[in-house]
Design an enzyme around this catalytic site. Structure first.
Site, PDB file in Angstrom:
ATOM      1  NE  ARG A  82      -4.200  -1.744   2.058  1.00  0.00           N
ATOM      2  CZ  ARG A  82      -5.192  -1.855   1.179  1.00  0.00           C
ATOM      3  NH1 ARG A  82      -5.342  -0.957   0.233  1.00  0.00           N
ATOM      4  NH2 ARG A  82      -6.027  -2.877   1.252  1.00  0.00           N
ATOM      5  NE  ARG A 128      -8.002   5.040   3.055  1.00  0.00           N
ATOM      6  CZ  ARG A 128      -8.622   4.726   4.189  1.00  0.00           C
ATOM      7  NH1 ARG A 128      -9.292   5.659   4.861  1.00  0.00           N
ATOM      8  NH2 ARG A 128      -8.580   3.483   4.667  1.00  0.00           N
ATOM      9  NE  ARG A 155     -10.050   6.761  -3.493  1.00  0.00           N
ATOM     10  CZ  ARG A 155     -11.315   7.027  -3.258  1.00  0.00           C
ATOM     11  NH1 ARG A 155     -11.988   7.800  -4.088  1.00  0.00           N
ATOM     12  NH2 ARG A 155     -11.931   6.538  -2.189  1.00  0.00           N
ATOM     13  CG  ASP A 183      -9.768  -3.884  -4.595  1.00  0.00           C
ATOM     14  OD1 ASP A 183      -9.599  -3.137  -3.618  1.00  0.00           O
ATOM     15  OD2 ASP A 183     -10.360  -4.983  -4.521  1.00  0.00           O
ATOM     16  CE1 TYR A 193     -12.347  -8.787   1.804  1.00  0.00           C
ATOM     17  CE2 TYR A 193     -10.586  -9.774   0.518  1.00  0.00           C
ATOM     18  CZ  TYR A 193     -11.004  -8.899   1.495  1.00  0.00           C
ATOM     19  OH  TYR A 193     -10.082  -8.140   2.176  1.00  0.00           O
TER      20      TYR A 193
END
Lengths: 341, 341
Positions: free
Chosen positions: A23, A27, A36, A72, A148
């Site tokens: 990552r 963010r 974003r 993703d 998931y």
């Protein structure tokens, strides 16, 4: 190309310790948050120019030794007909949880060409960075993807997943077969597009014990890794919370085993064997601290991994969203200086 | 009294394997859900008759070898002035997250008499069950309690907690001192009220590695266990996800070390030493399966722990809410039959 990451995957000596961070393009970066503001995650993933721009950011900002493609792990599932959305602060939310054999059998067959935007993003990232560092491609591992699909999203206890796993033979085996085929084809496609290193992210596999992993996961992960490795591209096999199943994960394969911060990385490396590389394992929370603390913990990782070729410096899991970017810069510099052999 | 649990804590031979389950008196029981229709969790905790009724349920229904007092690990924090609510499906949500030394210093001093309803519930449970089995008292461990106070609720990554832990010396040490004093006094009070076994639940301590545990947690947990043990009541020291820190946890103390399902319990026992007991470690998700699967997994735990006195059969964590009660009954019977030595 600054190829110390590739060399470390092959357990060749390097000028200094290679480092990238899971990552690393996320963010915590103001540059990313700015992008974003205008595009959602899926739009960035599907637009090679944007994905490449985001993937390149940490290389330009911090001189990490690889770009990891911005994607993703749910992306390839879309081509099987799975509908999901990415919810901020939650993760993927799947529209229709899988619980029956009919649902598994009604999944479309994986068509790599439908992921061409990922492959194009890899090419675009290489172009943007002038091939100065390798691009890492990745896929979720079969267990993590299955979780998931069965839970419908992230889970604490993986109760439904294990329910299917323990209970209903063919739902589990056919789903895992489908996901394995998908993951290996997806990884192969990324290698063909120019990814120089691959990572299999089986993030949640640490919720299993050795017997469970061996019976219900290992054969599928092994098949994925074997097929992906036919490309000749080295592969990192990563999971969180795997202190109890490290040997099994190594048995499933991978040129490098990625471990989280819970284990002592020297012991982990002994357990998987020095005939493979090891990746990790600074606690991501350390990057929320002051320089002295960061250096002290980084130094410990360097010390524990000194003396053998094949260590890739990384965090034990992804960069936390509230990490100050200057701490990442500080860490990369420190590892490059102190890791010079 | 059916005292095989106490005997096992002292590593004495027992007629058969003692068994109790974490969260054995919980949402999976229709009898409990019926009580919950009329009273919220805090009301049950604060009403000794209700708490005793709930605590007794699994003993009456399944003949487990202990009642564990129905309480929430947040309860004693209330007497420090911490305001929180228990949110269904989330857990405790703390009104004011702790981040400063002022906040730590403004916590009230712990006053055991304000927890008299817990002590009364223990007495009432003993009365209700005619002392047929021991009552287990418990407290959250200092790290786990600190994490709730600092995060403001449950957490995935414990980023804030570790931020305080790594970064700001006195906030961490003073908070941990306060929580340690509280936990030991609370456990002592429960022992005095008649709890025959104690458990220190340091549930989230598995988010740490060995060095972190040793530096930031071990001294406090050791102090709690040492003081609680002055009562002469045996203590079980439990954490989830502790494969990487088992030796340290044992070093902190406990007559019995509780482990989750991720580790092979025979290896875990070897690591903590056979001079202590071991508790665990069936995967709670196994109880969502069919009888054959439950038996197969339970048999494996029994086999791995055979030959030494001091094993307490339990799950690796709490009973999952969607567990069929008949599966719990089946498990208890199976362990009692197959565990007879």
């Amino acid at each position: 190309m600054r190829d110390r990451l590739i060399k470390a995957c092959r357990r060749q000596r390097t000028d200094t310790r290679p480092i990238w961070l899971m990552r690393q393009a996320g963010r915590y970066l103001p540059e990313y948050r700015k992008i974003r503001e205008r595009y959602d995650v899926m739009t960035i993933c599907r637009t090679p120019e944007l994905a490449a721009m985001v993937s390149s950011l940490p290389v330009e900002l911090f001189e990490v030794d690889a770009a990891v493609i911005f994607a993703d792990i749910m992306l390839p599932l879309e081509s099987l007909g799975v509908r999901f959305r990415l919810e901020d602060g939650v993760g993927p939310v799947v529209a229709d949880r899988i619980s029956s054999l009919d649902q598994v059998r009604s999944l479309s067959s994986f068509e790599p060409s439908r992921l061409s935007f990922v492959f194009d993003a890899i090419k675009e990232t290489r172009r943007l960075l002038n091939d100065s560092v390798p691009v890492i491609g990745f896929s979720g591992g079969p267990f993590t993807l299955a979780s998931y699909l069965i839970e419908g999203g992230p889970s604490r206890d993986f109760a439904r997943t294990k329910g299917v796993m323990f209970g209903r033979g063919r739902v589990w085996t056919e789903l895992m077969e489908r996901l394995s085929e998908m993951a290996s084809a997806y990884l192969q496609g990324q290698a063909r597009a120019g990814a120089k290193v691959l990572q299999l992210f089986d993030s949640w596999v640490g919720s299993l014990n050795e017997a469970e992993y061996r019976e219900y996961v290992l054969p599928y992960s092994r098949a994925v890794i074997r097929k992906a490795s036919e490309t000749g591209v080295p592969l990192i096999h990563f999971g969180v919370d795997t202190a109890a199943i490290l040997e099994c994960m190594a048995e499933a394969g991978g040129d490098v085993i990625g471990v989280d911060w819970r284990v002592n990385i020297d012991e982990a490396w002994r357990r998987v064997g020095h005939d493979r590389g090891i990746q990790g394992n600074l606690d991501p929370a350390v990057l929320l601290s002051e320089t002295a603390t960061i250096r002290r913990h980084a130094e410990d990782v360097l010390r524990r991994t000194a003396g053998f070729p094949g260590h890739i410096f990384n965090l034990g899991h992804g960069v936390l969203p509230n990490t100050p970017p200057e701490n990442v810069k500080e860490l990369v510099e420190y590892v490059h200086v102190k890791g010079a052999t």
